[in-house]
Write a protein that holds these residues in place. Structure first.
Motif, PDB file in Angstrom:
ATOM      1  N   MET A   1      33.647  41.838  36.835  1.00 44.62           N
ATOM      2  CA  MET A   1      33.860  40.148  36.850  1.00 44.62           C
ATOM      3  C   MET A   1      34.220  39.809  37.840  1.00 44.62           C
ATOM      4  SD  MET A   1      32.130  37.216  36.422  1.00 44.62           S
ATOM      5  CE  MET A   1      32.807  35.754  36.218  1.00 44.62           C
ATOM      6  N   VAL A   2      35.308  40.937  38.129  1.00 41.44           N
ATOM      7  CA  VAL A   2      36.689  40.895  39.183  1.00 41.44           C
ATOM      8  C   VAL A   2      35.781  41.709  40.501  1.00 41.44           C
ATOM      9  CG1 VAL A   2      39.061  41.643  39.767  1.00 41.44           C
ATOM     10  CG2 VAL A   2      38.269  40.373  37.286  1.00 41.44           C
ATOM     11  N   THR A   3      35.290  42.774  40.044  1.00 41.10           N
ATOM     12  CA  THR A   3      34.759  43.461  40.999  1.00 41.10           C
ATOM     13  C   THR A   3      33.561  42.217  41.818  1.00 41.10           C
ATOM     14  OG1 THR A   3      35.321  45.318  40.145  1.00 41.10           O
ATOM     15  CG2 THR A   3      34.075  45.752  41.587  1.00 41.10           C
ATOM     16  N   GLY A   4      32.571  41.692  41.394  1.00 42.14           N
ATOM     17  CA  GLY A   4      31.948  40.819  41.780  1.00 42.14           C
ATOM     18  C   GLY A   4      32.436  40.059  42.393  1.00 42.14           C
ATOM     19  N   ILE A   5      33.695  38.868  42.271  1.00 40.59           N
ATOM     20  CA  ILE A   5      34.025  38.226  42.773  1.00 40.59           C
ATOM     21  C   ILE A   5      34.660  38.883  43.665  1.00 40.59           C
ATOM     22  CG2 ILE A   5      36.368  36.580  42.647  1.00 40.59           C
ATOM     23  CD1 ILE A   5      35.279  36.265  39.937  1.00 40.59           C
ATOM     24  N   SER A   6      34.860  39.743  44.002  1.00 40.00           N
ATOM     25  CA  SER A   6      36.044  40.795  45.696  1.00 40.00           C
ATOM     26  C   SER A   6      35.325  41.030  45.797  1.00 40.00           C
ATOM     27  CB  SER A   6      36.434  42.224  45.274  1.00 40.00           C
ATOM     28  OG  SER A   6      37.616  41.735  44.189  1.00 40.00           O
ATOM     29  N   LEU A   7      33.554  41.649  45.558  1.00 42.41           N
ATOM     30  CA  LEU A   7      32.736  41.400  46.364  1.00 42.41           C
ATOM     31  C   LEU A   7      32.022  40.653  47.750  1.00 42.41           C
ATOM     32  CD1 LEU A   7      30.693  44.205  47.538  1.00 42.41           C
ATOM     33  CD2 LEU A   7      29.466  43.615  45.663  1.00 42.41           C
ATOM     34  N   LEU A   8      31.800  39.383  46.178  1.00 40.63           N
ATOM     35  CA  LEU A   8      31.580  38.142  46.584  1.00 40.63           C
ATOM     36  C   LEU A   8      32.249  37.439  48.189  1.00 40.63           C
ATOM     37  CD1 LEU A   8      29.999  36.100  44.565  1.00 40.63           C
ATOM     38  CD2 LEU A   8      28.513  37.101  45.527  1.00 40.63           C
ATOM     39  N   THR A   9      33.729  37.809  47.618  1.00 39.01           N
ATOM     40  CA  THR A   9      34.670  36.869  48.704  1.00 39.01           C
ATOM     41  C   THR A   9      34.538  37.730  50.246  1.00 39.01           C
ATOM     42  OG1 THR A   9      36.364  37.116  46.989  1.00 39.01           O
ATOM     43  CG2 THR A   9      37.577  36.544  48.659  1.00 39.01           C
ATOM     44  N   PHE A  10      34.267  40.058  50.052  1.00 41.00           N
ATOM     45  CA  PHE A  10      34.193  40.162  51.032  1.00 41.00           C
ATOM     46  C   PHE A  10      33.174  39.405  51.949  1.00 41.00           C
ATOM     47  CE2 PHE A  10      32.397  44.444  52.537  1.00 41.00           C
ATOM     48  CZ  PHE A  10      33.663  44.549  53.629  1.00 41.00           C
ATOM     49  N   SER A  65      45.425  29.915  38.103  1.00 40.98           N
ATOM     50  CA  SER A  65      45.999  30.728  37.840  1.00 40.98           C
ATOM     51  C   SER A  65      44.114  31.996  38.742  1.00 40.98           C
ATOM     52  CB  SER A  65      45.462  31.926  36.544  1.00 40.98           C
ATOM     53  OG  SER A  65      46.791  31.300  36.078  1.00 40.98           O
ATOM     54  N   GLY A  66      43.208  30.465  38.485  1.00 38.44           N
ATOM     55  CA  GLY A  66      42.324  31.257  39.687  1.00 38.44           C
ATOM     56  C   GLY A  66      42.386  30.781  40.781  1.00 38.44           C
ATOM     57  N   THR A  67      42.913  29.930  41.081  1.00 40.83           N
ATOM     58  CA  THR A  67      42.795  29.569  42.215  1.00 40.83           C
ATOM     59  C   THR A  67      43.933  30.461  43.350  1.00 40.83           C
ATOM     60  OG1 THR A  67      42.382  27.697  42.108  1.00 40.83           O
ATOM     61  CG2 THR A  67      43.744  27.509  43.789  1.00 40.83           C
ATOM     62  N   PHE A  68      44.974  30.713  42.204  1.00 42.16           N
ATOM     63  CA  PHE A  68      46.286  31.125  42.948  1.00 42.16           C
ATOM     64  C   PHE A  68      45.521  32.341  42.821  1.00 42.16           C
ATOM     65  CE2 PHE A  68      49.698  34.457  42.213  1.00 42.16           C
ATOM     66  CZ  PHE A  68      50.404  34.089  43.767  1.00 42.16           C
ATOM     67  N   THR A  69      44.960  33.520  41.813  1.00 45.51           N
ATOM     68  CA  THR A  69      44.139  35.076  42.458  1.00 45.51           C
ATOM     69  C   THR A  69      43.255  35.102  43.805  1.00 45.51           C
ATOM     70  OG1 THR A  69      44.719  35.050  39.992  1.00 45.51           O
ATOM     71  CG2 THR A  69      42.644  36.960  41.063  1.00 45.51           C
ATOM     72  N   PHE A  70      42.112  33.801  43.570  1.00 44.36           N
ATOM     73  CA  PHE A  70      41.652  33.875  44.592  1.00 44.36           C
ATOM     74  C   PHE A  70      42.042  33.726  45.889  1.00 44.36           C
ATOM     75  CE2 PHE A  70      38.774  31.558  47.588  1.00 44.36           C
ATOM     76  CZ  PHE A  70      38.149  32.638  47.857  1.00 44.36           C
ATOM     77  N   PHE A  71      43.333  32.927  46.090  1.00 42.78           N
ATOM     78  CA  PHE A  71      44.168  32.966  48.149  1.00 42.78           C
ATOM     79  C   PHE A  71      44.441  34.485  48.435  1.00 42.78           C
ATOM     80  CE2 PHE A  71      43.036  28.332  47.552  1.00 42.78           C
ATOM     81  CZ  PHE A  71      42.788  28.579  48.708  1.00 42.78           C
ATOM     82  N   ILE A  72      45.165  34.765  46.915  1.00 44.99           N
ATOM     83  CA  ILE A  72      45.527  36.304  47.059  1.00 44.99           C
ATOM     84  C   ILE A  72      44.495  37.111  47.564  1.00 44.99           C
ATOM     85  CG2 ILE A  72      46.394  38.607  46.387  1.00 44.99           C
ATOM     86  CD1 ILE A  72      48.640  36.095  44.753  1.00 44.99           C
ATOM     87  N   LEU A  73      43.360  37.070  46.600  1.00 41.14           N
ATOM     88  CA  LEU A  73      42.311  38.310  46.920  1.00 41.14           C
ATOM     89  C   LEU A  73      41.606  38.111  48.436  1.00 41.14           C
ATOM     90  CD1 LEU A  73      39.931  39.894  45.583  1.00 41.14           C
ATOM     91  CD2 LEU A  73      38.512  38.614  45.120  1.00 41.14           C
ATOM     92  N   LEU A  74      41.798  36.460  48.696  1.00 43.42           N
ATOM     93  CA  LEU A  74      40.998  36.648  50.266  1.00 43.42           C
ATOM     94  C   LEU A  74      42.108  37.324  50.708  1.00 43.42           C
ATOM     95  CD1 LEU A  74      39.081  35.324  51.429  1.00 43.42           C
ATOM     96  CD2 LEU A  74      40.192  33.332  51.449  1.00 43.42           C
ATOM     97  N   MET A  75      43.340  37.007  51.051  1.00 46.73           N
ATOM     98  CA  MET A  75      43.993  37.200  51.584  1.00 46.73           C
ATOM     99  C   MET A  75      43.922  38.588  52.142  1.00 46.73           C
ATOM    100  SD  MET A  75      47.432  35.117  51.894  1.00 46.73           S
ATOM    101  CE  MET A  75      47.673  34.481  50.106  1.00 46.73           C
ATOM    102  N   THR A  76      44.171  39.545  50.848  1.00 45.47           N
ATOM    103  CA  THR A  76      43.834  40.733  50.998  1.00 45.47           C
ATOM    104  C   THR A  76      42.783  40.677  51.514  1.00 45.47           C
ATOM    105  OG1 THR A  76      44.799  40.547  48.799  1.00 45.47           O
ATOM    106  CG2 THR A  76      44.403  42.956  49.866  1.00 45.47           C
ATOM    107  N   ILE A  77      41.948  41.011  51.579  1.00 47.12           N
ATOM    108  CA  ILE A  77      40.243  41.391  51.411  1.00 47.12           C
ATOM    109  C   ILE A  77      40.020  40.845  53.190  1.00 47.12           C
ATOM    110  CG2 ILE A  77      37.981  40.766  52.026  1.00 47.12           C
ATOM    111  CD1 ILE A  77      38.186  41.055  49.012  1.00 47.12           C
ATOM    112  N   ALA A  78      40.778  39.952  53.439  1.00 50.09           N
ATOM    113  CA  ALA A  78      41.312  39.423  55.346  1.00 50.09           C
ATOM    114  C   ALA A  78      41.595  40.526  56.438  1.00 50.09           C
ATOM    115  CB  ALA A  78      41.458  38.087  55.258  1.00 50.09           C
ATOM    116  N   SER A  79      42.690  40.434  55.657  1.00 46.45           N
ATOM    117  CA  SER A  79      43.514  41.671  56.081  1.00 46.45           C
ATOM    118  C   SER A  79      43.225  42.758  56.129  1.00 46.45           C
ATOM    119  CB  SER A  79      45.082  41.266  55.008  1.00 46.45           C
ATOM    120  OG  SER A  79      45.933  40.642  55.017  1.00 46.45           O
TER     121      SER A  79
END
Length: 110
Positions: A1-10, A65-79
């Protein structure tokens, strides 16, 4: 699930990044020409994928936690996208290995 969320965000951020006027055209993944020809569609698809990714992270980890984790994931992927796309390092092999390892580790450890 985490990998899917990361892939969608990417995918969502990469679509949005390629519709930017300041971004130089980098054609490593193959669908950048289509993005350049259909900017509005790409922006709407990017927004839909971003909302879907945000919703899945809120469903998986809860609202706070989902909101916080999403924005951290988004910042990491964006960078990573902003740093690696101009260097032409984003290709299928470079992206496939970490995502396959992530899927493997996620299925074996969790």
């Amino acid at each position: 699930m985490v990998t899917g969320i990361s892939l969608l965000t990417f995918i969502a951020f990469y679509l949005q990044y390629n519709t930017s006027k300041k971004m130089s055209a980098v054609g490593n993944l193959g669908f950048e020409k289509w993005i350049g020809a259909h900017k509005k569609t790409s922006q709407y698809a990017s927004l839909a994928l971003m909302v879907l990714s945000f919703g899945l992270s809120c469903f998986y980890w809860g609202i706070g936690s989902g909101t916080f984790t999403f924005f951290i994931l988004l910042m990491t992927i964006a960078s990573l996208v902003i740093l690696l796309a101009p260097l032409r390092l984003l290709n299928y092999r470079f992206l496939g290995v970490p995502f396959l390892c992530s899927i493997l580790f996620e299925s074996l450890l969790f």
